[in-house]
Structures are given as C-alpha cells and as structure tokens.
Design an enzyme around this catalytic site. Structure first.
Site, PDB file in Angstrom:
ATOM      1  N   ASP A 323      66.840  43.787  -7.472  1.00 18.79           N
ATOM      2  CA  ASP A 323      65.779  42.812  -7.713  1.00 18.79           C
ATOM      3  C   ASP A 323      65.028  43.257  -8.967  1.00 18.79           C
ATOM      4  OD1 ASP A 323      64.122  40.687  -7.354  1.00 18.79           O
ATOM      5  OD2 ASP A 323      62.863  41.645  -5.838  1.00 18.79           O
ATOM      6  N   ASP A 562      62.739  45.425  -2.040  1.00 21.42           N
ATOM      7  CA  ASP A 562      61.533  45.912  -1.362  1.00 21.42           C
ATOM      8  C   ASP A 562      60.749  44.796  -0.686  1.00 21.42           C
ATOM      9  OD1 ASP A 562      60.580  44.589  -3.566  1.00 21.42           O
ATOM     10  OD2 ASP A 562      59.200  46.174  -4.201  1.00 21.42           O
ATOM     11  N   ASP A 566      64.234  39.960   0.320  1.00 22.03           N
ATOM     12  CA  ASP A 566      65.467  40.740   0.155  1.00 22.03           C
ATOM     13  C   ASP A 566      66.130  41.092   1.486  1.00 22.03           C
ATOM     14  OD1 ASP A 566      65.084  40.937  -2.670  1.00 22.03           O
ATOM     15  OD2 ASP A 566      63.624  42.532  -2.326  1.00 22.03           O
TER      16      ASP A 566
END
Length: 812
Positions: A323, A562, A566
């Site tokens: 990410d 995080d 996700d």
C-alpha cells in the site's frame, strides 16, 4: 461522563476459571461496569479467555520431541542389540537422545521469545468501566462489559450495539465482503471488523462461547492445521519410510538368520544397520530447529511470526504488493494547499467554516481525516443532523447541517462521477506531484450512502495532502529489484498520485499505472496485473481480486498493509504482513506483524525466509544420500546372497562426519537466493547422484567379496570407508559456491574423517585390510569419483532438458 483514556498493562492472563452463573446486566453505555462487577465475572469464569494458546505448551514440546515414531524404532532396535549382546553398535541411541534434547531446547527458546512478543502484540480493546474509557488486553474483557469500537477495530466478542452506529465487515468469518451497517440493538459477531463509525456495545458471549471461538473449535475437530509444502513433504517422506521399515527389517533378519545361516547377533546387527541407514533421524529435527531459530531471529528484529509456515512462504515470494500510505510513505499526513474553485460563491472563509463544522461533527478515524481535523479545528456553531462516515468502498464522507446545507468530502473522481472531466485539469497538477487530493463540495439534497448524483454536486475547493516518503524506502525497493521480487503498488489514491510517489521511492515500472475503476471484470484484472505496476482507486474487494489474480498466474504473493481496507487482501495473500501501528484487524489477519512498523525491515524478513529454506534443502540432501543408498541396498539384499555390508557403529561415524555436523552449520549460514521448485524434488535432485554412487560402488565391492573371498570384516571396512569418502564428495558439491567458512567446514570434515579412519578406526568397527583388499579399495575410490562426476553430469543434462521443455510449453 469522565473521558479518561488510560491504558492497563498487558499482564499475563490467568488460566480460565470454571463458569458459575452470574446475573446479566444492562449497563449504561456511559458508565459501564464497576470494578467489583468486573472482578466478580472474572472469578466466576466469564472473562474473554482465548480458546487457544498462540504457542505450544512446554509439555507439548517435550512430548512431540520425545514420543516420536522414529524414537520408538530406535528404542526397539537398541533393545534388540542389548538382547544379542552387541553393545558397541548402540552409539546411534546417544545421537538420537542428543537430537531430541537439541530439539526441545531450541523450541523452548523459540517459545519463550515468541511468547514475549505475543504479549507485546496482544490484542487490546477500549472498554468503559466506572465512567472511564480505558484500554485493556482483549482477554481481560468480561461478559456485560461496554466496549467502544471504532474504525479498524476487530470485534473481540459477540456483542449488542448500545449507542452509535458502525459499518462492519464480516468477510473473515462469513465470507460476505459487503459492509453491513449496525445500529443500536443490532448484533456484532466476534472476528468481524469495523470499517467506519464508532459505537458502544455490550459484550454478550465471551471466550469459548463467542462466534469466532466456536468456529475455531469446530474447525479443529475436523481439520488439521495446514502445513507448508516443505513440512508436508517431510511428513509424507517419513510416513512412507515408517510403513516400509518393519516389513523390510523382518525380511532382512529372516534372510540373514535363516537363509545365510548367520548368528542371531550378526543377523540383528545387519538388520539394525539397514534400518538406521533408512531413517533420516536428524532431518526432521534439523528442520524444526532451523525454523525455531528463524522464529527467534525474526523476533529479535521485532517481527512477530504468527504462523511458522509463513517462513517458508517468504522464501518463495516473487511478488510483493504494498500500500502507499504507511508502507512507502510515513503514515502521518499533512494538509498542504487549499485550492478554491469558486471564490465568488465559496470564499476562503466559507470553505474554512464548512470544514471546521464538518470535522467537528465527523469522527477522525483514518490518517486523512486526522490530518484534516488537525488543520480545520476551529469551533463551529453548526450541528450535524446526519453524518455518513468515509469508507474505502465509497471514498467519500458527508454531513448534513440544518440551515446550512449538505456537504461531501472525498476523492474527486468518486464524488463527481461522470462530471469529473470538469475538474481534471485542476486536480492533475497536484496528483502529478504526488499529493492526495480531496474535493470539498456542497450537495443539493440529502446524500445517499449508496451513491451520489453528480448533478447535485457543487465543487467548493480542492485540498492537497501529502505524506513524506520513508527515508529507507528507495533502498528497500532496490533490494527487492535485485532479488527478483516484483513490486505492485495497490492503493485507494488517484493512480497519478500513487505513480509519482512510487517513482520517488525508486520502484521499477512506476510509470505503468492504471485506474482500478476501469477494471470491470476478472479478465481485466488478470491482464492488468501482467501489464501494470501501480494500481490506483482500488477498493478493498479489488485488492483481494488483484492478489488472487497474481496467485492464479503462478506467483507467490506477499501483501503488506496497515489499514482496515487491507484486511481482505492480507488474509488471501500467501503471506500477509501488517504494521503494528495499523488497525487491529490488519494485525489479526496477517501472518507476520512488524512490531516497529518499519517497512525497511522487510529485506531482512525475506532474507531470513530464504536463508532457512535454502539451507534446509541443502542440508536435507546430505541426509537423503544415506537414506537412498540404504533403502535401495536393503531391497537388493533381500534377493542376494551377500550379507549387509556395514554396521550401525560405522553408520554412526558416517552420519556424524558427512551429515550431522555439517548440516547444522550449513542450516544456519546466510543464503538469500530465491527458492524455486518443490522441496522434495529439489532435495532428491541433489541427493540422487551421491546415493546412486554409494549403491554402485558398494555393490561392486560386494561382487569382489563373493569372487575373491574377502572376510566380512574387510567387506564392512571397505564399504564404510567408501561411503565416508563419497559422503565427503557430496559435501563438497553441497558447499558450492565456496567461501572461507565452507572451506573450513569441508576441510574440517575431510580431515576429521581421515584422522578417525587412520587413527581410531578400531573404535568404529573398522578392521585392518590385507594387501589385496587395500588395492581393491584404491581402485574403487578412483571409480567412486568417476561415477560421481558422471551422475552429476547426467542429472545436470536432464535438468537442462526439463527446463527447455518447460520454456517451450510456456511459449506455446
């Protein structure tokens, strides 16, 4: 209510108490339980005790290492040797005891280290007690507690919403990916996670009674814990060997004792030697110890491995999905510029007042909202009649202020819809510089959570936000490029923004980006993962689909993240890696947790996985050389008239200098090459040349024994010396490419073998050789080298042909 947010230490949770009935309560969500009520429930067994320990108990570790099938076989074989008075051949029993002790000690060390980290990373929950909001370990919650749940939290026990409203995702427990709105009176299932909003809920079913715990216990009844490809292969190998040992052992004894008319002692010694040679006594131990040491090394680097299987997966990772926020960049965001789009209608003061009111009413439950709330924190007299929280699926949030209107803030593309072209020229310059751009707009009417009508949107301003790129990010991504690991950036941000950030971080192919909103079908996604590096405007469900598409194309995928968006992708990836500073749900879904939340630790994590698996494969080849030879020779011996040529004592010497000692050194040294192929096929490919060389050479010596009438002692001595020399030759191949440590290791093993054979041979069952036997030994030593080189060349040629065939099939 006093909002006193304190944090209680993560003390060890006492053992679960037997449950005694306690009257149910309906506490005020503003007050919660009293400390007396909490203690009463803990004492009567109504705490939220976990159903399973994250690590094995000391008793389990000892039992699993002591009471093994092969240890039982060793004891039986030792008893047979005692029965016939052959005490000198029992050295293998001491080696088995030492192996068992080493395994127990290393796994206990690993347990102690991982338990400490588990304590640091133990899930926590916010709970209201005596009017104070405090943070406690989830295991210290009790039935009737009032828990406060917000975006990113995983629900610790089954509960009922008392106040507030949240959207939850139950995909991890029910498979349903869509977020579900929960209002007062609705039930929350443990294991689900909060996507947006905030609520207070009364815990109804805790510990083993909760929905997630019941699923876990039910699964344990019918399904064994999945093992990695390597451990499954070892289990299969050991199972096959275990099945064959007993019938082969009985047949060998009958042949030696009845048909060759040898004494009971000689027959038992030959049978024990054959069976010991077939048992990979140290291989499973070596694997367990290497994985345990790897867990310790990861833990020392503040990386918690929640599943030992993930260590092997790491070694095979060839695609890393990351990410942008929190991984490439630092998680903290800052508001940069505000661009006013219609200053006549929406002057700077109007925009500022609107945003002050908006973020006074809206829960700041993500990094973007916190950055906006920090910038626009002025007091406002506006009061929201309705708010719609931000979600990763909609990518906007909204608030309705009676007398002032309705306003939305979020991604320009999603708010404007088919009118986005009107703003594109204003947004692109900021996106191209790597900024995240938010649109502030007035909405004509009441916003609907299911979607906005672009015709009712009146743009007011653009807000540009930025994250600083982590200082170590370029070096980290350079490492992955050098190691042949492809990096895919998967983000909810504008693809132009993400592409620029990826470029600044040094990610190869950062200019190849795509807007995930244009990917309508699974075929589109499959094509995109082959062609693009950067994916922008990705929804949580699309992240999951991208990971699955990569897996279907044969890749081993690691996913870092995080945030709550996700979680689904972390769960589906071959190895999910979460930042401890992120959401609870992400940490629970991942197999690895970076406790320092430092992405620059990733090269060490991947290198550790490769080190341990590559070295286990290399060391396993040493073990299987002896096993292949012993198994094939035992089968041939059943139908031949010659005796089994080596004794258990000689095999103990062979195992020590060519297998045991070097394998443990090799298993712990650096080795960062990408792991390819299947474990067993790799190991057999490395072991077969040596095992077949052993077989052909010893069979040749057996023929000379029958032809020239050597004594059995001379046959045994020549065979043992040849096996040791071939073992040293195999070790030479395994040590390639050489460095100074491997040169020292190989030299030490070769030297100690020579010293033992020449100076202490009698202590290991080696007898003096006559002139004729010595000359035959020299001839076969020369033949052994030639046969070994021929076998290695033959297998290399076969591997080249196989690789060429695979390449041709791929091209077709």
């Amino acid at each position: 209510m006093k909002r006193k947010h304190t944090k209680q230490p993560a003390a060890q949770v006492p053992a679960p108490q037997p449950r005694r009935e306690v009257a149910r309560l309906s506490p005020d969500p503003e007050q919660g339980l009293t400390l007396h009520q909490v203690k009463e429930r803990q004492q009567n067994g109504w705490a939220n005790d976990p159903v399973d320990s994250p690590t094995k108990t000391v008793g389990q570790i000892v039992r699993e290492n002591v009471f093994t099938f092969f240890n039982f076989i060793f004891v039986v074989l030792a008893a047979l040797l005692v029965a016939v008075g052959s005490f000198d051949d029992m050295l293998f029993l001491l080696i088995a005891v030492a192996n068992t002790g080493i395994g127990i000690v290393q796994q206990l060390r690993s347990k102690q280290t991982v338990d400490k980290l588990n304590l640091l990373a133990a899930p926590r929950a916010n709970v209201v007690r005596e009017g104070n909001l405090i943070s406690v370990p989830a295991a210290q919650l009790v039935r009737d507690d009032v828990a406060e749940l917000a975006s990113g939290d995983q629900i610790p026990a089954d509960a009922t919403v008392l106040s507030g409203q949240v959207q939850v995702n139950e995909a991890l427990i029910t498979g349903e990916a869509d977020a579900i709105t929960k209002a007062p009176g609705d039930e929350l299932l443990s294991g689900a996670f909060v996507v947006s909003g905030r609520c207070r809920a009364r815990l109804d079913r805790v510990g083993a009674e909760s929905y997630a715990a019941r699923l876990t216990l039910e699964a344990k009844k019918d399904v064994t814990v999945g093992k990695s490809e390597m451990m499954s292969s070892l289990d299969k190998l050991i199972r096959i060997i275990g099945i064959l040992l007993i019938p082969i052992g009985v047949a060998l004894f009958v042949k030696e004792f009845v048909f060759l008319e040898r004494t009971a002692q000689e027959a038992v010694v030959s049978m024990v030697a054959a069976l010991i040679g077939m048992i990979p006594e140290g291989l499973y131990l070596l694997t367990s110890v290497a994985l345990a040491v790897s867990m310790i090394r990861l833990a020392q680097g503040k990386v918690l491995a929640q599943d030992m299987n993930c260590i092997e997966t790491l070694a095979r990772v060839d695609v890393l999905c990351v990410d942008k926020t929190g991984t490439i960049t630092e998680p903290h965001m800052e508001v940069g510029e505000v661009v006013y789009l219609d200053e006549e209608k929406y002057a700077e003061t109007v925009v500022t007042e609107t945003l002050n009111a908006f973020y006074q009413s809206m829960e700041a439950d993500n990094d973007t909202a916190r950055a906006m709330a920090q910038k626009f924190h002025g007091k406002s007299l506006w009061h929201a009649a309705q708010t719609i929280p931000f979600t990763s699926a909609t990518k906007w949030s909204a608030a309705v202020f009676p007398g002032h209107g309705a306003f939305v803030v979020g991604a320009p593309e999603f708010i404007m819809g088919n009118r986005y072209a009107d703003l594109k020229e204003a947004v692109d310059p900021w996106s191209e510089k790597g900024y995240r751009v938010l649109l502030v707009a007035e909405y004509g009417g009441v916003p609907d959570q299911k979607g906005l009508d672009p015709r009712r949107v009146s743009p007011m301003a653009l807000v540009a936000l930025s994250n600083r790129i982590r200082p170590a990010a370029p070096k980290t991504f350079r490492y992955f490029a050098e190691q042949g690991v492809a990096v895919k950036v998967i983000s909810g941000d504008n693809p132009v923004t993400v592409s620029e950030v990826a470029r600044q971080a040094g990610i190869e192919g950062a200019e190849k980006y795509v807007d995930a909103a244009t990917l309508r079908s699974d075929e589109d996604i499959a094509r995109a993962v082959r062609e693009y590096t950067v994916f922008g405007r990705v929804t949580p469900n699309q992240k999951r689909k991208l990971v699955r598409a990569l897996q279907r194309q044969g890749h081993t995928v690691a996913m870092t993240g995080d945030g709550v968006n996700d979680v689904l992708a972390l769960k589906d990836a071959d190895c999910g890696i979460a930042m401890a500073s992120g959401s609870d749900a992400a940490c629970h879904a991942a197999q690895l947790v970076l406790l320092n939340s430092d992405f620059s630790a990733m090269p060490k994590v991947v290198a550790e996985g490769r080190r341990v698996i590559n070295n286990i494969q290399r060391a396993a080849a040493l073990y299987l050389v002896k096993n292949i030879f012993s198994f094939l020779l035992a089968l041939i011996s059943l139908f031949a008239t010659f005796p089994y040529p080596v004794t258990p004592l000689q095999l103990s010497l062979l195992s020590a200098v060519t297998i045991g000692v070097p394998s443990f050194f090799l298993a712990l040294e650096p080795n960062h090459s990408l792991v390819k192929g299947k474990f067993l096929s790799n190991v057999f490919r490395a072991a077969l040349p040596g095992g077949l060389t052993d077989l052909f050479v010893v069979l040749g010596v057996e023929i000379f024994f029958l032809t020239f009438g050597f004594s059995e002692a001379e046959l045994s001595t020549m065979s043992a010396i040849l096996l040791i020399v071939i073992g040293i030759m195999v070790l030479y191949e395994v040590c390639k490419p050489f460095d100074w440590k491997r040169r020292v290791l190989w030299g030490a093993m070769a030297g100690s073998s020579a010293v033992t054979i020449l100076g202490f041979g009698g202590s290991f069952g080696l007898s003096p050789l006559g002139t004729q036997a010595f000359l035959v030994l020299l001839v076969f030593l020369g033949l052994a080298y030639s046969i070994m080189r021929f076998m290695l060349g033959l297998f290399d040629q076969g591997e080249r042909l196989l690789n060429r065939g695979r390449h041709l099939r791929k091209r077709r």
